[in-house]
Design a protein around this motif. Sequence first.
Motif, PDB file in Angstrom:
ATOM      1  N   VAL A 147     -31.408 -29.852 -20.045  1.00 52.53           N
ATOM      2  CA  VAL A 147     -31.354 -30.038 -18.594  1.00 52.53           C
ATOM      3  C   VAL A 147     -32.624 -29.461 -17.985  1.00 52.53           C
ATOM      4  CG1 VAL A 147     -28.847 -30.005 -18.481  1.00 52.53           C
ATOM      5  CG2 VAL A 147     -30.118 -27.854 -18.232  1.00 52.53           C
ATOM      6  N   ASN A 148     -32.996 -29.992 -16.840  1.00 53.04           N
ATOM      7  CA  ASN A 148     -34.179 -29.523 -16.130  1.00 53.04           C
ATOM      8  C   ASN A 148     -33.815 -28.265 -15.350  1.00 53.04           C
ATOM      9  OD1 ASN A 148     -36.314 -29.087 -14.278  1.00 53.04           O
ATOM     10  ND2 ASN A 148     -36.859 -31.251 -14.350  1.00 53.04           N
ATOM     11  N   ILE A 149     -34.363 -27.127 -15.765  1.00 49.90           N
ATOM     12  CA  ILE A 149     -33.960 -25.864 -15.136  1.00 49.90           C
ATOM     13  C   ILE A 149     -34.550 -25.680 -13.738  1.00 49.90           C
ATOM     14  CG2 ILE A 149     -33.422 -24.663 -17.269  1.00 49.90           C
ATOM     15  CD1 ILE A 149     -36.185 -23.384 -17.192  1.00 49.90           C
ATOM     16  N   ARG A 150     -35.532 -26.488 -13.363  1.00 47.17           N
ATOM     17  CA  ARG A 150     -36.001 -26.418 -11.969  1.00 47.17           C
ATOM     18  C   ARG A 150     -34.879 -26.842 -11.028  1.00 47.17           C
ATOM     19  NH1 ARG A 150     -41.366 -25.317 -12.062  1.00 47.17           N
ATOM     20  NH2 ARG A 150     -42.630 -26.212 -13.742  1.00 47.17           N
ATOM     21  N   ARG A 151     -34.065 -27.784 -11.472  1.00 45.03           N
ATOM     22  CA  ARG A 151     -32.932 -28.245 -10.664  1.00 45.03           C
ATOM     23  C   ARG A 151     -31.654 -27.489 -11.019  1.00 45.03           C
ATOM     24  NH1 ARG A 151     -35.222 -33.452 -12.029  1.00 45.03           N
ATOM     25  NH2 ARG A 151     -33.552 -33.762 -13.546  1.00 45.03           N
ATOM     26  N   TYR A 152     -31.485 -27.164 -12.297  1.00 43.78           N
ATOM     27  CA  TYR A 152     -30.233 -26.588 -12.780  1.00 43.78           C
ATOM     28  C   TYR A 152     -30.117 -25.106 -12.442  1.00 43.78           C
ATOM     29  CZ  TYR A 152     -26.157 -27.245 -15.806  1.00 43.78           C
ATOM     30  OH  TYR A 152     -24.876 -27.389 -16.287  1.00 43.78           O
ATOM     31  N   CYS A 153     -31.244 -24.418 -12.330  1.00 38.67           N
ATOM     32  CA  CYS A 153     -31.255 -22.974 -12.038  1.00 38.67           C
ATOM     33  C   CYS A 153     -32.113 -22.725 -10.807  1.00 38.67           C
ATOM     34  CB  CYS A 153     -31.794 -22.189 -13.233  1.00 38.67           C
ATOM     35  SG  CYS A 153     -30.984 -22.547 -14.803  1.00 38.67           S
ATOM     36  N   PRO A 154     -31.658 -23.156  -9.624  1.00 38.94           N
ATOM     37  CA  PRO A 154     -32.515 -23.122  -8.432  1.00 38.94           C
ATOM     38  C   PRO A 154     -32.929 -21.722  -7.990  1.00 38.94           C
ATOM     39  CG  PRO A 154     -30.242 -23.649  -7.845  1.00 38.94           C
ATOM     40  CD  PRO A 154     -30.321 -23.721  -9.335  1.00 38.94           C
ATOM     41  N   ARG A 155     -32.194 -20.685  -8.380  1.00 38.70           N
ATOM     42  CA  ARG A 155     -32.534 -19.324  -7.951  1.00 38.70           C
ATOM     43  C   ARG A 155     -33.572 -18.678  -8.873  1.00 38.70           C
ATOM     44  NH1 ARG A 155     -27.529 -15.669  -7.358  1.00 38.70           N
ATOM     45  NH2 ARG A 155     -29.140 -14.306  -6.465  1.00 38.70           N
ATOM     46  N   VAL A 156     -33.837 -19.308 -10.008  1.00 40.98           N
ATOM     47  CA  VAL A 156     -34.788 -18.760 -10.977  1.00 40.98           C
ATOM     48  C   VAL A 156     -36.167 -19.349 -10.714  1.00 40.98           C
ATOM     49  CG1 VAL A 156     -35.370 -18.600 -13.431  1.00 40.98           C
ATOM     50  CG2 VAL A 156     -32.971 -18.459 -12.697  1.00 40.98           C
ATOM     51  N   ARG A 157     -37.196 -18.525 -10.728  1.00 42.69           N
ATOM     52  CA  ARG A 157     -38.573 -19.010 -10.576  1.00 42.69           C
ATOM     53  C   ARG A 157     -39.065 -19.575 -11.906  1.00 42.69           C
ATOM     54  NH1 ARG A 157     -41.308 -16.329  -6.345  1.00 42.69           N
ATOM     55  NH2 ARG A 157     -39.871 -16.172  -4.594  1.00 42.69           N
TER      56      ARG A 157
END
Length: 242
Positions: A41-51
């Motif tokens: 999964v794309n973590i830019r979208r999946y983990c929005p609070r993570v830089r």
Amino acid sequence: MRPRSTVFSLELAAQLQAVSGPEPIAALNRIKERECGEPLVNIRRYCPRVRIARTCLPYLRRTVAEKLSVAQAALPPGYKLRVTTALRKKETQQALFDTYFAELSEKHPNWSYATLRRQTCRFFAPYDQPAPPGHCTGAAVDVHLLLPSGRQAEMRKPLTGWKAARSLAHGLSEKSVRHREILFAAMLAAGFSNCAEEFWHYSYGDAGWAVRVGEQECVYGWPTLRENSIVVLEQTKPEYCP
């Protein structure tokens, strides 16, 4: 009175050591792989609070991404995780390994091939073994800590380079110890294990994780890259430490 500047919490240090043991190549290769087929999964979208660093190839296995979000939620208010490396293509891993091997060869011309390879494997997983490198499975992530101000937390001083790499390195400043403990606590609580040689490297479900926590099997191997964006996206300049 014993100085606080280099003392880790005994409880946290013991917890870290329990999931942060040695990971020799032979042990990694003995882990039975049962690839579960879980998607990236794309973590830019999946983990929005993570830089996510600009140079990062922003994909992880879905469960690993979920754990990353759990770790973010476990941080004190205002702190954030910053991911510098998530998924790595095999070509990128090979380039990093071969480059460091060449650097050591030039610096230590009297070292044998076996010694050069052993020293390279301390920091870069080999790409030519049965056990895939953790980053290449989408199960490993390199993370750092950001302060509420948005600045990167001090986690190395006064050490530099690889001298600061070990998770429980001796000689760190009080701030570096405190910030490492914040990161360790959040990542371990989320179910990750840590590479003892690199305080920033965590994984779940790959061969490295299995060796560290005493499992005989792992659930992630080489992923199937179904999305064109994953296949074609290249890291312009991969970030790694130091």
